[in-house]
Enzyme design. Structure first.
Site, PDB file in Angstrom:
ATOM      1  CE  LYS A  54      -3.641  -2.634   1.971  1.00 18.24           C
ATOM      2  NZ  LYS A  54      -4.328  -3.087   3.104  1.00 18.24           N
ATOM      3  CD  GLN A  98      -3.481  -4.741   6.270  1.00 17.80           C
ATOM      4  OE1 GLN A  98      -3.329  -3.918   5.590  1.00 17.80           O
ATOM      5  NE2 GLN A  98      -4.168  -5.977   6.006  1.00 17.80           N
ATOM      6  CG  ASP A 121     -10.373  -1.258   4.086  1.00 16.73           C
ATOM      7  OD1 ASP A 121     -10.016  -1.649   3.052  1.00 16.73           O
ATOM      8  OD2 ASP A 121      -9.790  -1.737   5.298  1.00 16.73           O
TER       9      ASP A 121
END
Ligand code: NAP
Length: 290
Positions: A54, A98, A121
């Site tokens: 990322k 995460q 997300d």
């Protein structure tokens, strides 16, 4: 016949090129670059690789990447405090925590604490609701990547019969919802589905997201169907998808490979969501699509 390969790497690259060009325009005009904060708790090797990828993608497109690396023993309150700071930081546009988190931390509590406007997300219940209602919001990256892969490989979606294998909150359900909004007729299948092959064999588009190595075989696929393989399975012979690639490519019309299919799209859509959050598009009251 041999299926046409859907090249996720190339499609993801063209999306990242578009994002890069847009960010260059913003910064050339004196604007601040969009910024993504990634929070990692602990030292899970797979998570560390995802975070590194990322960071690399952010650098490639001109997004500022900020990382918060917290110890494995971090308590829920500490993590929520970090998120509060990021929620209130006007220089941060996207926040990604995460997953998975260590067991002392409640994932729903953490995901619900992220400001929905920064929830790149797309897992916050507000964004889940907005997805279901087909109102503007941040869409989960993998499902959005699947849709983009279908569109950019020229698939006509309206009226198509789709079978989605898998009903998870992060892949199956949101993918089915996005395709329903594209006017597909969608069947969601799961581990208790009966006569699965009858359903898959009637599908014009088959999305496999179950986490079972090479589960979908040629006899389960309608000739000329579009097959998207979401699975990532580590096996002794390497990483394979949920689709038996060699067998299915002889039957399908289009097929996305693993690796090089959906995987690169997920990161490209994370970049897309960060730019979208920066531009405030996820808070517009009207408009459709993602
Ligand atoms: P998950 O949460 O484990 O969900 C798996 C789903 O598949 C469940 O709904 C399960 O049904 C269903 N299933 C399992 N075995 C089945 C069978 N034999 N027949 C029909 N359905 C079956 O997995 P996930 O998070 O959605 O991920 C799915 C796959 O996609 C994994 O391989 C994952 O690594 C991969 N993935 C890839 C990306 C990417 O960026 N490329 C991103 C996310 C996930 P039940 O609900 O009945 O248990």
């Amino acid at each position: 016949m041999n299926a046409k390969l859907i090249d996720g790497k190339a499609v993801a690259q063209s999306i990242k090129d578009e994002i890069k060009a847009e960010i260059e325009k913003i910064t050339a005009g004196g604007g601040r670059a969009p910024a993504l904060a990634v929070v990692l708790v602990g030292h899970d090797p797979a998570s560390q690789i995802y975070v590194k990828n990322k960071r690399k993608a952010c650098h490639a497109v001109g997004i500022t990447s900020v990382e918060h690396l917290l110890d494995e023993s971090t308590g829920e309150k500490t993590l929520l405090d970090v998120i509060t700071i990021l929620n209130n930081d006007d220089d941060i546009d996207g926040i990604l925590v995460q997953l998975p988190l260590p067991k002392q931390i409640s994932e729903p509590a953490v995901l619900e604490h992220i400001n929905p406007l920064k929830d790149v997300d797309g897992f916050h219940p507000v964004n889940v609701g907005r997805l279901v209602a087909n109102s503007p919001g941040l869409r989960p990256c993998t499902p959005a990547g699947i849709l983009e892969l279908l569109k950019r490989s020229g698939q006509d979606l309206v009226g198509k019969k789709v079978a989605v294998l898998g009903r998870s909150n992060i892949v199956g359900k949101p993918t089915a919802t996005l395709l329903l909004h594209e006017s597909c007729t969608v069947t969601i299948c799961h581990s208790k589905t009966r006569h699965l092959a009858d359903i898959t064999r009637s599908a014009d588009i088959l999305i496999a997201a179950i986490g079972r190595p090479e589960f979908v075989t040629a006899d389960m696929v309608k000739p000329s169907a579009v097959v998207i393989d979401v699975g990532v399975n580590r096996t002794p012979k390497g990483v394979v998808g949920d689709v038996d690639f060699e067998g299915v490519k002889k039957v399908a019309g289009y097929l996305s490979p693993v690796p090089g299919g959906v995987g690169p799209m997920t990161i490209a859509m994370l970049m897309y969501n960060t730019l979208k959050a920066y531009k405030g598009l996820s808070r517009r009251p009207v408009g459709g699509g993602h």
